[in-house]
Write an enzyme that holds these catalytic residues in place. Sequence first.
Site, PDB file in Angstrom:
ATOM      1  N   TYR A   7      46.802  43.019  32.381  1.00  0.00           N
ATOM      2  CA  TYR A   7      45.993  42.646  33.552  1.00  0.00           C
ATOM      3  C   TYR A   7      46.165  41.162  33.880  1.00  0.00           C
ATOM      4  CZ  TYR A   7      41.893  40.933  36.071  1.00  0.00           C
ATOM      5  OH  TYR A   7      41.074  40.278  36.961  1.00  0.00           O
ATOM      6  N   LYS A  28      47.882  39.209  37.149  1.00  0.00           N
ATOM      7  CA  LYS A  28      47.145  38.274  38.019  1.00  0.00           C
ATOM      8  C   LYS A  28      47.848  36.906  38.007  1.00  0.00           C
ATOM      9  CE  LYS A  28      43.740  38.810  39.960  1.00  0.00           C
ATOM     10  NZ  LYS A  28      43.457  39.331  41.330  1.00  0.00           N
ATOM     11  N   THR A  35      41.497  35.124  38.440  1.00  0.00           N
ATOM     12  CA  THR A  35      40.619  35.217  37.269  1.00  0.00           C
ATOM     13  C   THR A  35      40.879  34.092  36.270  1.00  0.00           C
ATOM     14  OG1 THR A  35      40.207  36.584  35.303  1.00  0.00           O
ATOM     15  CG2 THR A  35      42.345  36.822  36.312  1.00  0.00           C
ATOM     16  N   ASP A  36      39.869  33.778  35.477  1.00  0.00           N
ATOM     17  CA  ASP A  36      40.060  32.762  34.419  1.00  0.00           C
ATOM     18  C   ASP A  36      40.975  33.284  33.302  1.00  0.00           C
ATOM     19  OD1 ASP A  36      38.315  34.604  33.272  1.00  0.00           O
ATOM     20  OD2 ASP A  36      36.804  33.142  32.672  1.00  0.00           O
ATOM     21  N   GLU A  37      41.205  34.612  33.273  1.00  0.00           N
ATOM     22  CA  GLU A  37      41.995  35.174  32.174  1.00  0.00           C
ATOM     23  C   GLU A  37      43.456  34.725  32.205  1.00  0.00           C
ATOM     24  OE1 GLU A  37      41.431  39.283  31.300  1.00  0.00           O
ATOM     25  OE2 GLU A  37      39.279  39.191  31.630  1.00  0.00           O
TER      26      GLU A  37
HETATM   27  P1  NAD Z   1      37.047  46.322  41.476  1.00  0.00           P
HETATM   28  O1  NAD Z   1      37.950  47.071  40.554  1.00  0.00           O
HETATM   29  O2  NAD Z   1      35.596  46.589  41.457  1.00  0.00           O
HETATM   30  O3  NAD Z   1      37.537  46.541  42.982  1.00  0.00           O
HETATM   31  C1  NAD Z   1      38.888  46.499  43.346  1.00  0.00           C
HETATM   32  C2  NAD Z   1      39.011  47.083  44.747  1.00  0.00           C
HETATM   33  O4  NAD Z   1      40.402  47.027  45.136  1.00  0.00           O
HETATM   34  C3  NAD Z   1      38.597  48.552  44.847  1.00  0.00           C
HETATM   35  O5  NAD Z   1      37.783  48.767  45.968  1.00  0.00           O
HETATM   36  C4  NAD Z   1      39.913  49.296  44.963  1.00  0.00           C
HETATM   37  O6  NAD Z   1      39.815  50.504  45.704  1.00  0.00           O
HETATM   38  C5  NAD Z   1      40.772  48.264  45.697  1.00  0.00           C
HETATM   39  N1  NAD Z   1      42.209  48.483  45.443  1.00  0.00           N
HETATM   40  C6  NAD Z   1      42.802  48.662  44.245  1.00  0.00           C
HETATM   41  N2  NAD Z   1      44.118  48.887  44.405  1.00  0.00           N
HETATM   42  C7  NAD Z   1      44.361  48.797  45.744  1.00  0.00           C
HETATM   43  C8  NAD Z   1      45.536  48.932  46.544  1.00  0.00           C
HETATM   44  N3  NAD Z   1      46.715  49.207  45.985  1.00  0.00           N
HETATM   45  N4  NAD Z   1      45.434  48.781  47.879  1.00  0.00           N
HETATM   46  C9  NAD Z   1      44.205  48.515  48.454  1.00  0.00           C
HETATM   47  N5  NAD Z   1      43.065  48.417  47.753  1.00  0.00           N
HETATM   48  C10 NAD Z   1      43.146  48.542  46.401  1.00  0.00           C
HETATM   49  O7  NAD Z   1      37.370  44.792  41.208  1.00  0.00           O
HETATM   50  P2  NAD Z   1      36.400  43.528  41.188  1.00  0.00           P
HETATM   51  O8  NAD Z   1      35.803  43.408  39.845  1.00  0.00           O
HETATM   52  O9  NAD Z   1      35.545  43.565  42.387  1.00  0.00           O
HETATM   53  O10 NAD Z   1      37.488  42.366  41.336  1.00  0.00           O
HETATM   54  C11 NAD Z   1      37.929  41.950  42.626  1.00  0.00           C
HETATM   55  C12 NAD Z   1      38.939  40.825  42.471  1.00  0.00           C
HETATM   56  O11 NAD Z   1      38.339  39.744  41.775  1.00  0.00           O
HETATM   57  C13 NAD Z   1      40.175  41.219  41.661  1.00  0.00           C
HETATM   58  O12 NAD Z   1      41.289  40.588  42.231  1.00  0.00           O
HETATM   59  C14 NAD Z   1      39.902  40.654  40.271  1.00  0.00           C
HETATM   60  O13 NAD Z   1      41.099  40.335  39.610  1.00  0.00           O
HETATM   61  C15 NAD Z   1      39.114  39.402  40.632  1.00  0.00           C
HETATM   62  N6  NAD Z   1      38.144  38.936  39.611  1.00  0.00           N
HETATM   63  C16 NAD Z   1      37.216  39.805  39.091  1.00  0.00           C
HETATM   64  C17 NAD Z   1      36.276  39.315  38.185  1.00  0.00           C
HETATM   65  C18 NAD Z   1      35.214  40.222  37.588  1.00  0.00           C
HETATM   66  O14 NAD Z   1      34.480  39.796  36.711  1.00  0.00           O
HETATM   67  N7  NAD Z   1      35.063  41.450  38.038  1.00  0.00           N
HETATM   68  C19 NAD Z   1      36.305  37.978  37.804  1.00  0.00           C
HETATM   69  C20 NAD Z   1      37.284  37.131  38.341  1.00  0.00           C
HETATM   70  C21 NAD Z   1      38.194  37.628  39.260  1.00  0.00           C
HETATM   71  O1  DAU Z   2      37.010  36.810  33.018  1.00  0.00           O
HETATM   72  C1  DAU Z   2      37.146  37.464  34.245  1.00  0.00           C
HETATM   73  C2  DAU Z   2      37.475  38.927  34.009  1.00  0.00           C
HETATM   74  O2  DAU Z   2      36.276  39.533  33.530  1.00  0.00           O
HETATM   75  C3  DAU Z   2      37.966  39.633  35.267  1.00  0.00           C
HETATM   76  O3  DAU Z   2      39.178  39.064  35.682  1.00  0.00           O
HETATM   77  C4  DAU Z   2      38.155  41.127  34.999  1.00  0.00           C
HETATM   78  O4  DAU Z   2      38.519  41.790  36.200  1.00  0.00           O
HETATM   79  C5  DAU Z   2      36.839  41.686  34.494  1.00  0.00           C
HETATM   80  O5  DAU Z   2      36.998  43.054  34.167  1.00  0.00           O
HETATM   81  C6  DAU Z   2      36.341  40.921  33.274  1.00  0.00           C
HETATM   82  O6  DAU Z   2      37.213  41.163  32.134  1.00  0.00           O
HETATM   83  P1  DAU Z   2      36.617  41.409  30.662  1.00  0.00           P
HETATM   84  O7  DAU Z   2      37.610  42.155  29.874  1.00  0.00           O
HETATM   85  O8  DAU Z   2      36.082  40.146  30.096  1.00  0.00           O
HETATM   86  O9  DAU Z   2      35.335  42.359  31.047  1.00  0.00           O
HETATM   87  P2  DAU Z   2      34.726  43.665  30.336  1.00  0.00           P
HETATM   88  O10 DAU Z   2      33.426  43.933  31.001  1.00  0.00           O
HETATM   89  O11 DAU Z   2      35.726  44.763  30.261  1.00  0.00           O
HETATM   90  O12 DAU Z   2      34.454  43.157  28.868  1.00  0.00           O
HETATM   91  C7  DAU Z   2      33.603  42.056  28.600  1.00  0.00           C
HETATM   92  C8  DAU Z   2      33.611  41.811  27.101  1.00  0.00           C
HETATM   93  O13 DAU Z   2      32.950  42.910  26.457  1.00  0.00           O
HETATM   94  C9  DAU Z   2      35.004  41.760  26.498  1.00  0.00           C
HETATM   95  O14 DAU Z   2      35.001  40.820  25.434  1.00  0.00           O
HETATM   96  C10 DAU Z   2      35.226  43.161  25.956  1.00  0.00           C
HETATM   97  C11 DAU Z   2      33.831  43.601  25.547  1.00  0.00           C
HETATM   98  N1  DAU Z   2      33.507  45.035  25.692  1.00  0.00           N
HETATM   99  C12 DAU Z   2      33.806  45.651  26.853  1.00  0.00           C
HETATM  100  C13 DAU Z   2      33.503  46.983  27.049  1.00  0.00           C
HETATM  101  C14 DAU Z   2      33.845  47.689  28.341  1.00  0.00           C
HETATM  102  C15 DAU Z   2      32.873  45.697  24.647  1.00  0.00           C
HETATM  103  O15 DAU Z   2      32.591  45.120  23.581  1.00  0.00           O
HETATM  104  N2  DAU Z   2      32.562  47.018  24.844  1.00  0.00           N
HETATM  105  C16 DAU Z   2      32.859  47.700  25.993  1.00  0.00           C
HETATM  106  O16 DAU Z   2      32.566  48.924  26.088  1.00  0.00           O
END
Ligand code: NAD
Ligand code: DAU
Length: 350
Positions: A156, A160, A131-133
């Site tokens: 988180y 990562k 992730t970019d975080e």
């Molecule tokens: P998600 O939470 O939707 O899915 C995560 C999946 O991992 C689920 O299916 C869960 O059951 C599985 N999982 C969790 N713990 C596990 C374990 N111990 N063993 C096996 N499986 C397990 O997540 P996502 O949003 O699809 O993110 C996927 C990946 O991409 C993550 O590594 C996250 O850090 C990364 N990522 C997400 C975003 C985003 O915006 N969602 C952005 C950048 C990177």
């Molecule tokens: O940047 C990549 C990341 O983006 C991934 O690595 C994470 O897995 C993914 O969850 C996401 O993280 P964020 O914290 O940015 O996503 P989230 O959707 O939780 O929140 C987006 C923005 O909105 C953040 O600034 C927090 C704000 N927010 C979020 C929720 C859930 C609100 O203002 N209200 C809300 O109810």
Amino acid sequence: MKKLLITGGAGFIGSHVVRLFVEKYPDYHIFNLDTLTYAGNLENLKDIENKDNYTFIKGDITDAEHMNTLFAEHVFDGVIHLAAESHVDRSISDPLAFIKTNILGTVNLLNAAKTVWKDQMDQHLFYHISTDEVYGSLGETGLFTETTAYDPRSPYSSSKASSDHLVRAYHHTYGMQVVISNCSNNYGPNQFPEKLIPLSINNIKNNKPIPIYGKGENIRDWLYVLDHARAIDLIYHKGKNGETYNIGGINEWTNIDLIHKLCEVMDTKLGRAKGESAKLITFVKDRAGHDLRYAIDSSKLMNELGWEPSLQFEEGIEKTVDWYLANEEWLNNIISGDYENYYQKQYSER
Ligand code: NAD
Ligand code: DAU
């Protein structure tokens, strides 16, 4: 036939990656390893679950013994590792779950791969999805590049960042072939409705308050999930050993502007008067340690591998809203908890 292990394939991004690989590469067998936490949902993959080149394996990456057995049994050609605890707010209330899965789970996979791949490291690839975080928080200007120093600030992002370092350590210490990509915020179909966009769509639909943390001034860069999946395909096949690639949407929004845009789309789709949905916006207590701004420079990926985002945000957000409105059952099953029975129904007799 090549054997590819995708972890976390029942989750949001993972399910799109699994589908893309199963459909595009009939000469690969795709193994989807997922323990089905609250975020894992096999309904995301019901359209491909009976394909010959697809196998679901229920397993927990924190279970080192199971990972060792699995890798010894299959000798995967490659791994694309997405399994993780992914929600920042949950990491604030329960950091340990993130340490276990994101750090220990990743090490278990690396160890299992190292043991089985040891004499032929150059024949195998471990691709870690990050992730970019990990880069921390930006001020009003600047972009994260692949050389930006790590500065994770939530449990988180720290977990990562730690897993990224471990993947690099296995490359440098044991000669494992690895690639890492760091992506910005994804949106699109199948995202669990705890994240900002699907949570807001669900609340707007049900006339419930849309919670905006703080003043809504935080900035995120949004990328349509299929564009992330396409980048992952490209990096898995063309990325250079040991390299990192940043992936972003060139699409920055303050949270409040994004929610206003979403409200406009929802008004149109639901046949509401203009401005009706925006009345649901409610400012709430800020997230602890809330990072101000993320923004990504993807020029390495664009110039070296020829990737670019295919969808404009206006189109992507409409497609996303259309999907959630057309898939009420998917959403309702999550809200009611029924989705957790899908595995029992589909797989109990196998
Ligand atoms: P998600 O939470 O939707 O899915 C995560 C999946 O991992 C689920 O299916 C869960 O059951 C599985 N999982 C969790 N713990 C596990 C374990 N111990 N063993 C096996 N499986 C397990 O997540 P996502 O949003 O699809 O993110 C996927 C990946 O991409 C993550 O590594 C996250 O850090 C990364 N990522 C997400 C975003 C985003 O915006 N969602 C952005 C950048 C990177
Ligand atoms: O940047 C990549 C990341 O983006 C991934 O690595 C994470 O897995 C993914 O969850 C996401 O993280 P964020 O914290 O940015 O996503 P989230 O959707 O939780 O929140 C987006 C923005 O909105 C953040 O600034 C927090 C704000 N927010 C979020 C929720 C859930 C609100 O203002 N209200 C809300 O109810």
